[in-house]
Design an enzyme around this catalytic site. Structure first.
Site, PDB file in Angstrom:
ATOM      1  CG  ASP A 107      11.408  45.376  15.837  1.00  0.00           C
ATOM      2  OD1 ASP A 107      11.943  45.914  14.855  1.00  0.00           O
ATOM      3  OD2 ASP A 107      11.905  44.406  16.446  1.00  0.00           O
ATOM      4  CG  ASP A 155       9.614  52.531  18.378  1.00  0.00           C
ATOM      5  OD1 ASP A 155       9.538  53.503  19.169  1.00  0.00           O
ATOM      6  OD2 ASP A 155      10.644  52.240  17.760  1.00  0.00           O
ATOM      7  CG  ASP A 214       8.278  49.954  13.935  1.00  0.00           C
ATOM      8  OD1 ASP A 214       8.017  48.897  13.327  1.00  0.00           O
ATOM      9  OD2 ASP A 214       9.428  50.280  14.288  1.00  0.00           O
TER      10      ASP A 214
END
Ligand SMILES: [Zn+2]
Ligand SMILES: [Zn+2]
Length: 382
Positions: free
Chosen positions: A101, A287, A99
């Site tokens: 972000d 992440d 992930d």
């Protein structure tokens, strides 16, 4: 999203646009579909429906069109019994998931654009409007936020292919539909990895615990060691080569000797600072929790993200550099909608430019832009 009755009724308009999208048969594909768990959040209901299983994409699409969920997910794991309770599912393996972000990607804009809006008075400076009406905090994402995330995405994919030997056909990249990108690797070599193995991959990518000194960089008691005084080793494998290439790009004025001698002239503290910067630039801002988790639910590729109405759009590997999320992820089609815009920064969506609006202003917007602002919390349907 919890909603009052009148809000729920108005959101029904958006839900029907979501349903229309799923009825148009978007190109949803899931590897090992029958062994996955699926789940979703409905409009106006505060609980998640999960432990669902489907036999085919057609089955899945029928449910998506009927429910038209706000958010749709599938498990990164495969199970013998995907619809059984968690402890009885029978874990068989899991995709390796990343992930990225905008918040963690250190974008040039700083990445934090939080607006507080009052449903009666628009943009609120400070903590509350003071009028007693509801205020909503809105996390905005700008173009430069996503450019920061894209930079990390490109690094990650290059590393997976180049240093981990992952095959291109095993990598799925999706724009998240809001703030970043998801990378899913489904390969027979990696699916059995346990949490510890996945953590080690995270540590490698994020440079956690990396000691350049152990690779010959840096200095000992003020004297440059071989690697800093010698020829740059641009072809070296893994971190060593990547550190060298970054240093070279920064220091070279034309010849290899330049770099070695420039490093040799540096004070140890300067070398240390240079290495810290180089390692920070080379590490990938993922992440760590997501990647280490072997029971993750990930957004279903080509589903809609209920925070924006944009599609969780699949990005082909050859399009990582030029994929345009604010254009290509637009999925909502429909007649223009009347909305009360509370506040809106200027933005670009679906080939149109929208000016900053200091509301509340009732206006008509193209459906995709109206849905975007409503789901963000910056507008309400009239
Ligand atoms: Zn107010
Ligand atoms: Zn930004």
């Amino acid at each position: 999203m919890e909603a009052t009755k009148s809000e729920a009724k108005r959101l029904e308009v958006i839900r029907s646009l979501f349903s229309q999208y799923y009825r148009s048969r978007p190109p949803i594909r899931v590897t090992s579909l029958e062994q996955r768990e699926f789940g979703y959040w409905e409009f106006s209901k505060p609980t998640m429906v999960r432990h669902l299983a489907f036999r085919s994409i057609d089955d899945l699409l029928v449910t998506l069109a009927r429910v038209a969920p706000l958010h749709a997910y599938r498990s990164s794991a495969y199970f013998t019994y995907p619809s059984a309770p968690m402890e009885e599912k029978g874990w068989l393996g899991a995709d390796l998931v990343f992930d990225i972000d905008a918040d963690h990607a250190d974008p040039p804009c700083g990445g934090h654009h939080v607006f507080r809006v009052c449903t009666e008075h628009g943009l609120v400076e400070g903590e509350s409007c003071g009028c007693g009406a509801k205020t909503v905090e809105v996390d905005w994402v700008c173009e430069r936020c996503l450019e920061g995330a894209r930079r990390e995405l490109i690094k990650l994919v290059e590393l997976l292919l180049g240093e981990f030997g992952v095959r291109e056909e095993d990598v799925e990249v999706n724009f998240s539909g809001n703030r970043g990108f998801h990378v899913v690797v489904d390969s027979s070599e990696l699916r059995d990895l346990d949490q510890q193995g996945r953590r080690e991959i995270v540590q490698y990518l994020t440079a956690e615990g990396l000691a350049p000194e152990a690779m010959g960089f840096g200095s000992v008691r003020g004297r440059p060691r071989r690697a800093t005084a010698g020829e740059p080793e641009l072809d070296a494998y893994g971190w060593r080569g990547r550190i060298w290439r970054r240093i070279y790009a920064r220091l070279s004025t034309g010849t290899d000797e330049d770099v070695g001698s420039a490093l040799a002239r540096m004070r140890p503290s300067e070398v240390r600072r240079l290495l810290d910067e180089v390692v920070r630039e080379e590490s990938v801002k993922i992440d760590p929790v997501v990647t280490a988790d072997v029971h993750r639910l990930v957004r279903l590729s080509e589903s809609l993200n209920g925070k924006t109405g944009l599609a969780v759009r699949r990005v082909p590997l050859e399009r990582l550099h030029d994929f345009d999320p604010f254009d290509e992820a637009v999925a909502i089609r429909g007649r223009p909608m009347r909305v009360k815009v509370l506040y809106s920064p200027g933005f670009r969506l679906g080939g149109l430019e929208f000016q900053e609006v200091h509301g509340p202003v009732v206006t008509e917007l193209p459906a995709h832009a109206a849905v975007y602002l409503v789901l963000k919390g910056l507008a309400v349907l009239e």
